[in-house]
Design a protein around this motif. Structure first.
Motif, PDB file in Angstrom:
ATOM      1  N   UNK A   2       0.834  -1.207   0.000  1.00  0.00           N
ATOM      2  CA  UNK A   2       0.000   0.000   0.000  1.00  0.00           C
ATOM      3  C   UNK A   2       0.872   1.261   0.000  1.00  0.00           C
ATOM      4  N   UNK A   3       0.378   2.334  -0.648  1.00  0.00           N
ATOM      5  CA  UNK A   3       1.086   3.615  -0.648  1.00  0.00           C
ATOM      6  C   UNK A   3       1.033   4.198   0.757  1.00  0.00           C
ATOM      7  N   UNK A   4       2.187   4.507   1.314  1.00  0.00           N
ATOM      8  CA  UNK A   4       2.243   4.972   2.691  1.00  0.00           C
ATOM      9  C   UNK A   4       1.887   6.448   2.834  1.00  0.00           C
ATOM     10  N   UNK A   5       2.408   7.303   1.948  1.00  0.00           N
ATOM     11  CA  UNK A   5       2.159   8.743   2.072  1.00  0.00           C
ATOM     12  C   UNK A   5       0.672   9.031   1.918  1.00  0.00           C
ATOM     13  N   UNK A   6       0.169   9.855   2.809  1.00  0.00           N
ATOM     14  CA  UNK A   6      -1.271  10.116   2.813  1.00  0.00           C
ATOM     15  C   UNK A   6      -1.703  11.056   1.690  1.00  0.00           C
ATOM     16  N   UNK A   7      -0.778  11.855   1.197  1.00  0.00           N
ATOM     17  CA  UNK A   7      -1.145  12.825   0.164  1.00  0.00           C
ATOM     18  C   UNK A   7       0.065  13.132  -0.724  1.00  0.00           C
ATOM     19  N   UNK A   8      -0.253  13.714  -1.873  1.00  0.00           N
ATOM     20  CA  UNK A   8       0.806  14.184  -2.766  1.00  0.00           C
ATOM     21  C   UNK A   8       1.389  15.465  -2.189  1.00  0.00           C
ATOM     22  N   UNK A   9       2.717  15.521  -2.078  1.00  0.00           N
ATOM     23  CA  UNK A   9       3.404  16.700  -1.566  1.00  0.00           C
ATOM     24  C   UNK A   9       4.282  17.281  -2.668  1.00  0.00           C
ATOM     25  N   UNK A  10       4.293  18.611  -2.767  1.00  0.00           N
ATOM     26  CA  UNK A  10       5.110  19.232  -3.810  1.00  0.00           C
ATOM     27  C   UNK A  10       6.601  18.949  -3.625  1.00  0.00           C
ATOM     28  N   UNK A  11       7.000  18.642  -2.389  1.00  0.00           N
ATOM     29  CA  UNK A  11       8.400  18.316  -2.122  1.00  0.00           C
ATOM     30  C   UNK A  11       8.846  17.046  -2.859  1.00  0.00           C
ATOM     31  N   UNK A  12       7.881  16.181  -3.218  1.00  0.00           N
ATOM     32  CA  UNK A  12       8.216  14.970  -3.972  1.00  0.00           C
ATOM     33  C   UNK A  12       8.866  15.321  -5.315  1.00  0.00           C
ATOM     34  N   UNK A  13       8.486  16.502  -5.861  1.00  0.00           N
ATOM     35  CA  UNK A  13       8.958  16.874  -7.193  1.00  0.00           C
ATOM     36  C   UNK A  13      10.483  16.982  -7.235  1.00  0.00           C
ATOM     37  N   UNK A  14      11.083  17.575  -6.208  1.00  0.00           N
ATOM     38  CA  UNK A  14      12.526  17.733  -6.189  1.00  0.00           C
ATOM     39  C   UNK A  14      13.229  16.381  -6.122  1.00  0.00           C
ATOM     40  N   UNK A  15      12.654  15.453  -5.363  1.00  0.00           N
ATOM     41  CA  UNK A  15      13.220  14.102  -5.276  1.00  0.00           C
ATOM     42  C   UNK A  15      13.189  13.437  -6.653  1.00  0.00           C
ATOM     43  N   UNK A  16      12.072  13.599  -7.335  1.00  0.00           N
ATOM     44  CA  UNK A  16      11.914  12.975  -8.658  1.00  0.00           C
ATOM     45  C   UNK A  16      12.848  13.634  -9.673  1.00  0.00           C
ATOM     46  N   UNK A  17      12.980  14.983  -9.594  1.00  0.00           N
ATOM     47  CA  UNK A  17      13.901  15.692 -10.495  1.00  0.00           C
ATOM     48  C   UNK A  17      15.327  15.187 -10.319  1.00  0.00           C
ATOM     49  N   UNK A  18      15.718  14.980  -9.063  1.00  0.00           N
ATOM     50  CA  UNK A  18      17.073  14.464  -8.795  1.00  0.00           C
ATOM     51  C   UNK A  18      17.244  13.083  -9.402  1.00  0.00           C
ATOM     52  N   UNK A  19      16.212  12.266  -9.300  1.00  0.00           N
ATOM     53  CA  UNK A  19      16.254  10.916  -9.881  1.00  0.00           C
ATOM     54  C   UNK A  19      16.352  10.987 -11.398  1.00  0.00           C
ATOM     55  N   UNK A  20      15.543  11.871 -12.015  1.00  0.00           N
ATOM     56  CA  UNK A  20      15.572  12.014 -13.472  1.00  0.00           C
ATOM     57  C   UNK A  20      16.913  12.544 -13.957  1.00  0.00           C
ATOM     58  N   UNK A  21      17.496  13.462 -13.173  1.00  0.00           N
ATOM     59  CA  UNK A  21      18.766  14.065 -13.581  1.00  0.00           C
ATOM     60  C   UNK A  21      19.850  13.005 -13.714  1.00  0.00           C
ATOM     61  N   UNK A  22      19.783  11.990 -12.847  1.00  0.00           N
ATOM     62  CA  UNK A  22      20.784  10.911 -12.870  1.00  0.00           C
ATOM     63  C   UNK A  22      20.514   9.912 -13.987  1.00  0.00           C
ATOM     64  N   UNK A  23      19.216   9.730 -14.314  1.00  0.00           N
ATOM     65  CA  UNK A  23      18.902   8.652 -15.246  1.00  0.00           C
ATOM     66  C   UNK A  23      17.642   8.973 -16.053  1.00  0.00           C
ATOM     67  N   UNK A  24      17.826   9.710 -17.159  1.00  0.00           N
ATOM     68  CA  UNK A  24      16.699   9.987 -18.054  1.00  0.00           C
ATOM     69  C   UNK A  24      17.116   9.793 -19.507  1.00  0.00           C
TER      70      UNK A  24
END
Length: 789
Positions: A2-24
């Motif tokens: 199950x998805x643990x986070x209760x809601x979408x947070x804008x802070x997730x975007x920076x984490x995803x950007x960092x991931x994409x920067x390494x591997x896109x």
């Protein structure tokens, strides 16, 4: 899990950007790929001006297109260009250092421009990056897909290559003509760089005399300072009041210059007194009149915007001061009969907002009048989205009345690549493939091929910024640099741009590319509209209105903004309305998506498709597959608005409000009222719908779909192919509208009876067409017995 986070947070975007920067790797342009190329000729923003919400919204839509095309199996060429050329940079330098370009040596002014550019932050790139725009590369370079700068030697050399090629074709010539001249920019400008504003002025009735008689003529004018350039007085051939003046001579006030009086249809009987003085260059109609009548023009305004020696006692005054002085003098001599305030449609420079004057200058021109009909045909052969936007281009082509003046008397732009033999005036044209600066470099030859002279003078003028900008599809597709690549991938797949630069960037690109390739430049043109406020008013920096992209990112993050762009961006509507409230609406849909996914993730995902699906499951699968088909058709036509609206409706209404409510008890199966196969049918269907929803939304809201897809299905949603519409086994006689109406009717019935939705009702009459989902309806609505009718 199950998805643990209760809601979408804008802070997730920076984490995803960092991931994409390494591997896109999916974002990069693969030169050796065998996939078909889809090329996007993006509009390069000026680096010295802040990125505004208009930029970010339209680049988001371009990114929708790029992401969708990648999912459809294309090798997408989607480079970022940065515009660092021309007047906007020069004007910024003049403002910063408080010096005009012609007040300092050329080298010093270029250094001033470089300092402005150095201090210009990477704000544009940072903003686009944070909005999830997937340009091919964030590296500045010269390879396909890398960031290009319009003031680089590589880019400017290609601009000069186009000049050299067109010059060789005999399409560029030099001539002395009366041109649009901006006193503020101190250069010639093209018609396309002019806008019109209604300005308050005075309509002055002044007295002319008829030579050899005592008769006086009253003539109205808004430009009394130009009386000195009057070449003729005219009246309409049908105006009986002035037939006796035909062939006589008028004497101008103050300057007492003698000019002929003739009838001419350009004079309007009901305007003023019906008489008109025709000046050399008061406006475009004056210029056309002098050409038609073969009159020698007298230009009374110099390149600084001040009156010259032809203006007599007005010499040295600015145009406005000269006007005031002339009116004052006319009053003193009793020659001003009447004066009334009026509004005059005035041509002004689109950039500096200075009023345009008309000055005779020697400039280089590119022939365009000979190609108007061909350009209309190209406009008709190119696909426009929306189709009605084509009329903006056709109307502009129809209005063209002169060849394109392409030389400018400025500094920070691509130089005209020519030298001249000082002895015989032979024009020296260099070879292509190198960036030339004739004003400070020696020519590529040592002797004049015509007279063997050894003394040369380099051209000091530069090229119009639009002459530079109009090579963008040639540049990104390697024209004159990689013949094989260009031949394989030209025309460019798509030009996305704003409606306000159709007459400049789009027209000039289509025109120049046709002259150089004999083909249309683009397969498709996508025209977006203005971004306006909640009340439909255009954003204004001076009035403090507008939405700052930084503020949007700080308050919401990129995803609610991207969702708003898709939901608002209807090409069939005039403009996009933007406000925090509307962006907040996009955020609510993301919250709904998150909550829906979180609910579904509570159930273990079945490994295989059940042998038999429940009828209601077949129904929702038919709905989502219909949505896939509509979205694929819409996205393929660059319509992200209608499909996204449909997905939003499906998520909120069809799927969540109806399907989920109808299968919840079967999915949970707490009371073991359903078989294991029936339970798995519901859960398997939930995941099927969810995966397709996420993939449909992936081009629009990439952050949230990436995170949800990764957590629920594993892997990257953006590596997946765009979903395909599949046939289902739904055989029901009812429509979705009928099913929604049935559910709503039962819920309303319970409400009217004061019953909670989870309270049982003994019986309920339902149309026979719903017989196939009897068990589902009984379970959902807690109906003891269904009576079919």
């Amino acid at each position: 899990m199950p998805i643990e986070s209760k809601r979408w947070e804008k802070e997730f975007e920076q984490e995803i950007l960092s991931e994409w920067k390494k591997n896109t790797p999916e974002n990069t342009f693969q030169e050796k790929s065998k996939k078909p190329v889809f090329s996007i000729d993006t509009p390069p923003p000026y680096v010295n001006t802040p990125v505004h919400v208009g930029h970010t919204s339209t680049y988001c839509i371009m990114d929708f297109i790029a992401r969708y095309k990648r999912m459809k199996g294309f090798n997408v060429l989607f480079p970022l260009g940065l515009d660092r050329n021309g007047l906007p940079i020069e004007m910024a330098a003049e403002k910063k250092f408080n010096k005009r370009f012609n007040e300092v040596p050329r080298e010093q002014f270029l250094e001033m421009c470089h300092k402005v550019l150095e201090e210009s932050s990477a704000e544009s790139m940072d903003s686009f990056y944070k909005h999830g725009i997937t340009f091919n590369s964030w590296k500045i370079g010269t390879k396909p897909g890398e960031i290009y700068q319009t003031d680089s030697a590589h880019y400017r050399s290609l601009t000069q290559d186009t000049f050299i090629e067109l010059y060789k074709k005999g399409l560029i010539y030099e001539d002395v003509r009366i041109n649009n001249y901006c006193p503020g920019c101190q250069t010639t400008i093209a018609d396309a760089e002019i806008i019109y504003e209604d300005k308050n002025t005075f309509f002055n009735d002044i007295t002319f005399k008829v030579k050899g008689t005592k008769e006086e003529m009253i003539i109205g004018t808004t430009r009394p300072e130009l009386v000195t350039t009057c070449g003729m007085v005219i009246f309409n051939p049908k105006d009986d009041r002035y037939q006796h003046l035909e062939g006589k001579t008028a004497v101008t006030p103050i300057f007492e210059k003698e000019v002929p009086i003739q009838s001419h249809p350009m004079a309007e009987i009901d305007k003023g007194t019906g008489l008109a003085m025709m000046c050399s260059a008061g406006d475009l109609s004056d210029i056309r009149f002098f050409r038609e009548m073969n009159l020698k023009p007298i230009i009374a305004i110099d390149t600084t915007g001040k009156m010259n020696e032809h203006a007599g006692f007005l010499k040295g005054l600015s145009v406005r001061k000269a006007r005031e002085k002339m009116i004052e003098t006319l009053q003193e001599k009793g020659l001003l009969v009447n004066q009334k305030q009026t509004t005059h449609r005035t041509p002004v420079c689109e950039r500096s907002k200075d009023e345009i004057e008309f000055i005779e200058m020697k400039e280089y021109y590119l022939k365009q009048l000979d190609f108007k009909e061909k350009m209309k045909k190209i406009a008709l052969d190119t696909k426009f989205f929306a189709d009605q936007s084509r009329s903006l281009l056709l109307d502009w082509i129809e209005s063209i009345s002169i060849d394109w003046p392409i030389s400018r008397r400025r500094y920070y732009a691509t130089e005209v690549p020519l030298w001249y033999c000082t002895k015989c005036k032979e024009v020296i044209l260099p070879l292509k493939g190198k960036y030339h600066q004739p004003w400070r470099e020696k020519p590529p030859i040592s002797k004049c091929p015509k007279c063997n002279g050894t003394d040369f003078k380099g051209e000091k003028r530069v090229l119009d910024t639009w002459f530079d900008s109009s090579i963008s599809p040639l540049y990104i597709l390697q024209w004159s640099r990689d013949h094989s690549f260009f031949k394989k991938n030209y025309p460019c797949s798509l030009r996305p741009q704003g409606k306000e630069i159709v007459r400049t960037w789009l027209y000039y690109t289509l025109f120049k590319c046709y002259l150089l390739t004999n083909q249309k430049a683009f397969e498709n043109v996508w025209i977006h509209h203005h971004i306006v406020d909640e009340h439909g008013k255009k954003f204004s920096k001076s009035k403090g209105t507008g939405v700052d992209p930084k503020e949007v990112l700080d308050k919401f993050g990129a995803e609610p903004f991207r969702m708003w762009v898709a939901l608002e961006g209807n090409l069939d509507r005039t403009d996009f309305r933007c406000s925090f409230e509307r962006i907040e609406g996009g955020k609510k849909t993301l919250t709904k998506l998150w909550n829906t996914c979180r609910f579904i993730s509570l159930f273990p995902k079945p490994k295989n498709k059940p042998k038999k699906l429940d009828e209601i499951d077949e129904w929702i699968l038919s709905e989502i597959n219909g949505l896939v088909e509509k979205a694929d058709n819409g996205f393929g036509k660059y319509d992200f608005h209608n499909p996204t609206v449909d997905v939003k409706h499906f998520l909120w209404e069809t799927f969540s409000s109806h399907y989920l409510e109808m299968i919840k008890s079967r999915a949970y199966n707490k009371e073991k009222a359903f078989s294991k196969e029936e339970q798995e049918s519901a859960i398997w269907t939930l995941y099927q719908c969810l995966e397709k929803m996420l993939l449909l939304l992936a081009p629009v809201v990439p952050f949230i779909t990436h995170k949800l897809y990764q957590e629920i299905f594993g892997g990257n949603a953006h590596d997946r192919a765009f979903p395909k519409s599949e046939k289902t086994g739904f055989k029901g006689d009812f429509s979705t509208e009928e099913l929604v109406g049935l559910n709503s009717g039962i819920w309303q019935f319970k409400k009217e009876k004061g019953l909670a939705l989870n309270k049982e009702i003994p019986s309920y009459k339902i149309p026979k067409k719903f017989k196939s989902i009897e068990k589902t309806l009984q379970s959902c609505h807690k109906i003891g017995k269904i009576e079919f009718s």
